[in-house]
Motif scaffolding. Structure first.
Motif, PDB file in Angstrom:
ATOM      1  N   GLY A  60      34.229  40.882  47.693  1.00  7.46           N
ATOM      2  CA  GLY A  60      33.390  41.742  46.870  1.00  7.46           C
ATOM      3  C   GLY A  60      33.339  41.241  45.433  1.00  7.46           C
ATOM      4  N   ILE A  61      32.358  41.736  44.693  1.00  3.89           N
ATOM      5  CA  ILE A  61      32.181  41.295  43.307  1.00  3.89           C
ATOM      6  C   ILE A  61      33.421  41.587  42.469  1.00  3.89           C
ATOM      7  CG2 ILE A  61      30.891  41.730  41.179  1.00  3.89           C
ATOM      8  CD1 ILE A  61      29.391  40.026  43.156  1.00  3.89           C
ATOM      9  N   LYS A  62      34.054  42.742  42.689  1.00  5.35           N
ATOM     10  CA  LYS A  62      35.237  43.083  41.901  1.00  5.35           C
ATOM     11  C   LYS A  62      36.377  42.093  42.150  1.00  5.35           C
ATOM     12  CE  LYS A  62      34.455  48.059  41.374  1.00  5.35           C
ATOM     13  NZ  LYS A  62      34.990  49.431  41.644  1.00  5.35           N
ATOM     14  N   ASP A  63      36.557  41.701  43.413  1.00  2.00           N
ATOM     15  CA  ASP A  63      37.633  40.755  43.753  1.00  2.00           C
ATOM     16  C   ASP A  63      37.351  39.378  43.170  1.00  2.00           C
ATOM     17  OD1 ASP A  63      39.234  42.473  45.706  1.00  2.00           O
ATOM     18  OD2 ASP A  63      37.235  42.571  46.568  1.00  2.00           O
ATOM     19  N   ILE A  64      36.091  38.947  43.265  1.00  2.00           N
ATOM     20  CA  ILE A  64      35.727  37.641  42.690  1.00  2.00           C
ATOM     21  C   ILE A  64      35.887  37.667  41.178  1.00  2.00           C
ATOM     22  CG2 ILE A  64      33.802  36.049  42.326  1.00  2.00           C
ATOM     23  CD1 ILE A  64      32.794  36.800  45.119  1.00  2.00           C
ATOM     24  N   ASN A  65      35.497  38.768  40.562  1.00  2.00           N
ATOM     25  CA  ASN A  65      35.624  38.879  39.104  1.00  2.00           C
ATOM     26  C   ASN A  65      37.075  38.817  38.650  1.00  2.00           C
ATOM     27  OD1 ASN A  65      32.929  38.979  38.480  1.00  2.00           O
ATOM     28  ND2 ASN A  65      32.805  41.211  38.450  1.00  2.00           N
ATOM     29  N   ARG A  66      37.981  39.405  39.453  1.00  2.00           N
ATOM     30  CA  ARG A  66      39.403  39.357  39.095  1.00  2.00           C
ATOM     31  C   ARG A  66      39.910  37.916  39.072  1.00  2.00           C
ATOM     32  NH1 ARG A  66      40.124  44.601  41.545  1.00  2.00           N
ATOM     33  NH2 ARG A  66      40.197  43.689  43.643  1.00  2.00           N
ATOM     34  N   VAL A  67      39.470  37.130  40.055  1.00  2.00           N
ATOM     35  CA  VAL A  67      39.863  35.720  40.102  1.00  2.00           C
ATOM     36  C   VAL A  67      39.268  34.964  38.914  1.00  2.00           C
ATOM     37  CG1 VAL A  67      39.616  33.557  41.389  1.00  2.00           C
ATOM     38  CG2 VAL A  67      40.167  35.671  42.594  1.00  2.00           C
ATOM     39  N   LEU A  68      37.984  35.195  38.659  1.00  2.00           N
ATOM     40  CA  LEU A  68      37.318  34.495  37.559  1.00  2.00           C
ATOM     41  C   LEU A  68      37.943  34.856  36.217  1.00  2.00           C
ATOM     42  CD1 LEU A  68      33.562  34.778  38.631  1.00  2.00           C
ATOM     43  CD2 LEU A  68      35.105  32.847  38.932  1.00  2.00           C
ATOM     44  N   ASP A  69      38.241  36.133  36.028  1.00  2.00           N
ATOM     45  CA  ASP A  69      38.853  36.561  34.768  1.00  2.00           C
ATOM     46  C   ASP A  69      40.216  35.905  34.566  1.00  2.00           C
ATOM     47  OD1 ASP A  69      36.695  38.171  34.261  1.00  2.00           O
ATOM     48  OD2 ASP A  69      37.636  40.026  34.953  1.00  2.00           O
TER      49      ASP A  69
ATOM     50  N   ILE B 167      30.868  23.026  43.210  1.00  4.83           N
ATOM     51  CA  ILE B 167      30.842  23.162  44.668  1.00  4.83           C
ATOM     52  C   ILE B 167      32.241  23.497  45.183  1.00  4.83           C
ATOM     53  CG2 ILE B 167      30.509  21.892  46.830  1.00  4.83           C
ATOM     54  CD1 ILE B 167      28.250  20.342  45.372  1.00  4.83           C
ATOM     55  N   GLY B 168      33.258  22.865  44.594  1.00  8.05           N
ATOM     56  CA  GLY B 168      34.641  23.178  44.955  1.00  8.05           C
ATOM     57  C   GLY B 168      34.976  24.636  44.685  1.00  8.05           C
ATOM     58  N   VAL B 169      34.463  25.175  43.588  1.00 10.14           N
ATOM     59  CA  VAL B 169      34.678  26.592  43.263  1.00 10.14           C
ATOM     60  C   VAL B 169      34.067  27.485  44.347  1.00 10.14           C
ATOM     61  CG1 VAL B 169      34.017  28.449  41.686  1.00 10.14           C
ATOM     62  CG2 VAL B 169      34.869  26.287  40.769  1.00 10.14           C
ATOM     63  N   LEU B 170      32.839  27.184  44.739  1.00  9.26           N
ATOM     64  CA  LEU B 170      32.168  27.986  45.771  1.00  9.26           C
ATOM     65  C   LEU B 170      32.936  27.914  47.097  1.00  9.26           C
ATOM     66  CD1 LEU B 170      28.439  27.031  45.028  1.00  9.26           C
ATOM     67  CD2 LEU B 170      29.655  29.117  44.378  1.00  9.26           C
ATOM     68  N   LEU B 171      33.440  26.723  47.424  1.00 13.70           N
ATOM     69  CA  LEU B 171      34.210  26.574  48.658  1.00 13.70           C
ATOM     70  C   LEU B 171      35.539  27.322  48.584  1.00 13.70           C
ATOM     71  CD1 LEU B 171      33.590  22.775  49.382  1.00 13.70           C
ATOM     72  CD2 LEU B 171      32.641  24.725  50.637  1.00 13.70           C
ATOM     73  N   SER B 172      36.133  27.347  47.407  1.00 10.44           N
ATOM     74  CA  SER B 172      37.417  28.043  47.259  1.00 10.44           C
ATOM     75  C   SER B 172      37.274  29.542  47.483  1.00 10.44           C
ATOM     76  CB  SER B 172      38.011  27.779  45.867  1.00 10.44           C
ATOM     77  OG  SER B 172      37.299  28.473  44.854  1.00 10.44           O
ATOM     78  N   LEU B 173      36.111  30.096  47.174  1.00 12.53           N
ATOM     79  CA  LEU B 173      35.914  31.535  47.347  1.00 12.53           C
ATOM     80  C   LEU B 173      35.963  31.946  48.814  1.00 12.53           C
ATOM     81  CD1 LEU B 173      33.099  32.223  44.708  1.00 12.53           C
ATOM     82  CD2 LEU B 173      35.575  32.503  44.464  1.00 12.53           C
ATOM     83  N   LEU B 174      35.779  30.983  49.730  1.00 15.57           N
ATOM     84  CA  LEU B 174      35.885  31.283  51.161  1.00 15.57           C
ATOM     85  C   LEU B 174      37.308  31.704  51.532  1.00 15.57           C
ATOM     86  CD1 LEU B 174      33.834  28.279  52.626  1.00 15.57           C
ATOM     87  CD2 LEU B 174      33.062  30.649  52.318  1.00 15.57           C
ATOM     88  N   LEU B 175      38.293  31.338  50.706  1.00 17.48           N
ATOM     89  CA  LEU B 175      39.689  31.688  50.984  1.00 17.48           C
ATOM     90  C   LEU B 175      39.996  33.159  50.702  1.00 17.48           C
ATOM     91  CD1 LEU B 175      41.407  28.544  49.419  1.00 17.48           C
ATOM     92  CD2 LEU B 175      41.537  29.214  51.825  1.00 17.48           C
ATOM     93  N   LEU B 176      39.168  33.797  49.900  1.00 14.57           N
ATOM     94  CA  LEU B 176      39.422  35.186  49.535  1.00 14.57           C
ATOM     95  C   LEU B 176      39.205  36.098  50.736  1.00 14.57           C
ATOM     96  CD1 LEU B 176      37.623  35.323  46.049  1.00 14.57           C
ATOM     97  CD2 LEU B 176      40.069  35.057  46.490  1.00 14.57           C
ATOM     98  N   LYS B 177      40.178  36.963  51.013  1.00 16.86           N
ATOM     99  CA  LYS B 177      40.030  37.908  52.120  1.00 16.86           C
ATOM    100  C   LYS B 177      38.957  38.940  51.806  1.00 16.86           C
ATOM    101  CE  LYS B 177      44.760  37.489  53.879  1.00 16.86           C
ATOM    102  NZ  LYS B 177      46.045  38.198  54.156  1.00 16.86           N
ATOM    103  N   ASN B 178      38.973  39.425  50.567  1.00 15.37           N
ATOM    104  CA  ASN B 178      37.951  40.381  50.120  1.00 15.37           C
ATOM    105  C   ASN B 178      37.000  39.653  49.177  1.00 15.37           C
ATOM    106  OD1 ASN B 178      39.274  42.593  51.455  1.00 15.37           O
ATOM    107  ND2 ASN B 178      40.767  42.596  49.782  1.00 15.37           N
TER     108      ASN B 178
ATOM    109  N   THR C 228      45.763  33.007  47.001  1.00 16.73           N
ATOM    110  CA  THR C 228      45.556  33.138  48.447  1.00 16.73           C
ATOM    111  C   THR C 228      46.608  32.405  49.272  1.00 16.73           C
ATOM    112  OG1 THR C 228      44.107  31.188  48.504  1.00 16.73           O
ATOM    113  CG2 THR C 228      43.063  33.340  48.115  1.00 16.73           C
ATOM    114  N   SER C 229      47.580  31.765  48.602  1.00 16.90           N
ATOM    115  CA  SER C 229      48.613  30.954  49.274  1.00 16.90           C
ATOM    116  C   SER C 229      48.020  29.743  49.978  1.00 16.90           C
ATOM    117  CB  SER C 229      49.412  31.794  50.283  1.00 16.90           C
ATOM    118  OG  SER C 229      50.077  32.850  49.628  1.00 16.90           O
TER     119      SER C 229
END
Length: 442
Positions: free
Chosen positions: A284-293, A271-282, A81-82
């Motif tokens: 959706g589950i697919k976008d989150i899964n791509r990051v997790l993978d 908790i840091g992981v959950l907060l980091s997801l706020l940076l994602l523009k999209n 996410t830069s």
């Protein structure tokens, strides 16, 4: 088998690890596994060799597994996410272009807390060139200040693999280690900054290079407050939790017990992981899964190597050579200098800070009682001493040295003179700080 023969076998096994990882370039896990198995077969023929290997590997992964995975997720999000660039640009805007080197150092320090130094430098190398061009400061200064600030936290603090694995081997308090490691990384980074400024004072380093790497425009960067949240909040929670643990709040109010719970490193990083997801523009589950993978793919090799380090450590512990060496070294009065010197030697010889600190932890853990370092405080100071030793010296056999040289476009000769010497200064200054602290708290 006599203790002298076993001691010779242990020393030989360490030399073999150095040769396999630095000369033959064999994978670190394969090197550690092969050497652990050979040492167990020759030195522990009457014991359950397979059970020892499994226990050493499993216990280490159990102690640090979640931390590695959560840390990798935060790092991946900041990268994709830069967020790291957002932090650096914000700091530069506050310090001004005249202090571009300081801004780069502070940025590298903050970004380096969750991100490995190699990845952090690759992400921020383009920014270093832009900072150099805007501020009219020699790229050599900016690039090496960034490299050493990333390096300082990489060697001293979890969630970086060496410190994590070693803390599992020594059974040290990871929460306190994160807090203390971050604090002791400050004089390490500051000493490198001053050394680099002094080393590059001549006109030889005044030439600046053109910007070759594209970096995101500031309009495209995420908000800085969102970028800082997944880094700063876990640190604050861990510091709070560690303080509450020391104060013993077992009979306190529910609120304090709740703070102590979320202040545990695993919960804080989650908790840091959950907060980091706020940076994602999209989101959706697919976008989150791509990051997790992507993060899990990066975390896998780290878990394997650190588990192998724990396996090697348990094999050495079972041989009894550590206690014998501790009795001998106790008479020298070297104390904390022992883990520092061992880690320094291994780092300089084979290049990897992670392998150096894991191997040192394996050797030192049986010595702790005889060296007077078996207390919680002693273990933390031992960890910091090994971390300091794992900084000494980053040179041509260290992959990070080549990352810094190639991505900055600075010749290896200059990198050896400035960057490598700076890592030696960092190691000595950090150890002196640890040793002085031990005089008051050990």
């Amino acid at each position: 088998m006599s203790i002298l023969v076993i001691s010779f076998l242990v020393v030989l096994s360490i030399v073999l690890i150095v040769l396999l990882t630095s000369v033959t370039k064999l994978n670190a896990f394969a090197s550690l596994f092969i050497v652990s198995l050979l040492l167990a077969i020759t030195a522990l023929p009457e014991k359950g060799i397979v059970d020892i290997l499994k226990e050493g590997f499993g216990n280490t992964v159990a102690s640090i597994g979640f931390l590695v995975i959560f840390g990798a997720i935060i790092a991946t999000v900041l990268e994709k996410t830069s967020g790291a660039s957002s932090i650096a640009n914000y700091i530069l805007s506050r310090t001004g272009h005249r202090n571009a080197a300081s801004a780069m150092g502070i940025s590298g320090f903050i970004v380096g807390l969750p991100i490995f130094c190699d990845s952090g430098y690759i992400i921020m190398s383009g920014l270093a060139k832009r900072f150099s061009s805007k501020a009219k400061v020699a790229l050599t200064v900016i690039a090496f200040v960034l490299a050493t600030s990333l390096y300082s936290v990489h060697c001293l603090t979890p969630t970086h693999p060496g410190a994590l694995a070693a803390s599992g081997i020594l059974d040290a308090n990871i929460g306190m280690l994160i807090v203390l490691g971050t604090l002791f990384a400050i004089p390490a980074a500051l000493s490198a900054f001053l050394w680099i400024k002094w080393q590059t004072r001549s006109d030889l380093y005044k030439e600046r290079e053109e910007l070759h790497h594209e970096v995101p425009c500031e309009e495209q960067l995420p908000p800085v407050h969102l970028s800082l949240l997944p880094v700063v909040v876990p640190l604050l929670l861990i510091a709070t939790g560690s303080l509450l643990t020391v104060l013993d709040i077992s009979n306190s109010k529910m609120v304090l017990r709740g703070l102590a719970f979320i202040g545990q490193p695993i919960i804080s990083l989650m908790i840091g992981v959950l907060l980091s997801l706020l940076l994602l523009k999209n989101k959706g589950i697919k976008d989150i899964n791509r990051v997790l993978d992507s993060a899990i793919v990066k975390a896998g090799p780290i878990l394997v190597v650190t588990g192998a380090g724990g396996m090697f450590g348990l094999v050495i512990k079972e041989t009894g050579v550590g206690a014998y060496a501790g009795d001998f070294l106790l008479q020298t009065g070297l104390g904390l200098l022992v883990p520092f010197l061992i880690a320094s030697t291994l780092k300089t010889a084979q290049g990897s800070s992670t392998v150096a600190i894991i191997t040192t932890a394996s050797l030192v853990v049986p010595m702790l009682p005889t060296l007077g370092l078996y207390s919680e405080t002693g273990k933390l100071l031992t960890m910091l001493s090994m971390g300091a030793g794992s900084m000494m010296v980053s040179h041509a056999n260290d992959s990070y040295f080549w990352v810094v040289s190639r991505f900055s476009g600075i010749s290896p000769n200059i990198a050896l003179k400035v960057f490598s010497s700076a890592t030696a200064v960092m190691a000595v200054v950090t150890f002196l700080c640890v040793w002085l602290t031990s005089l008051f708290i050990l």
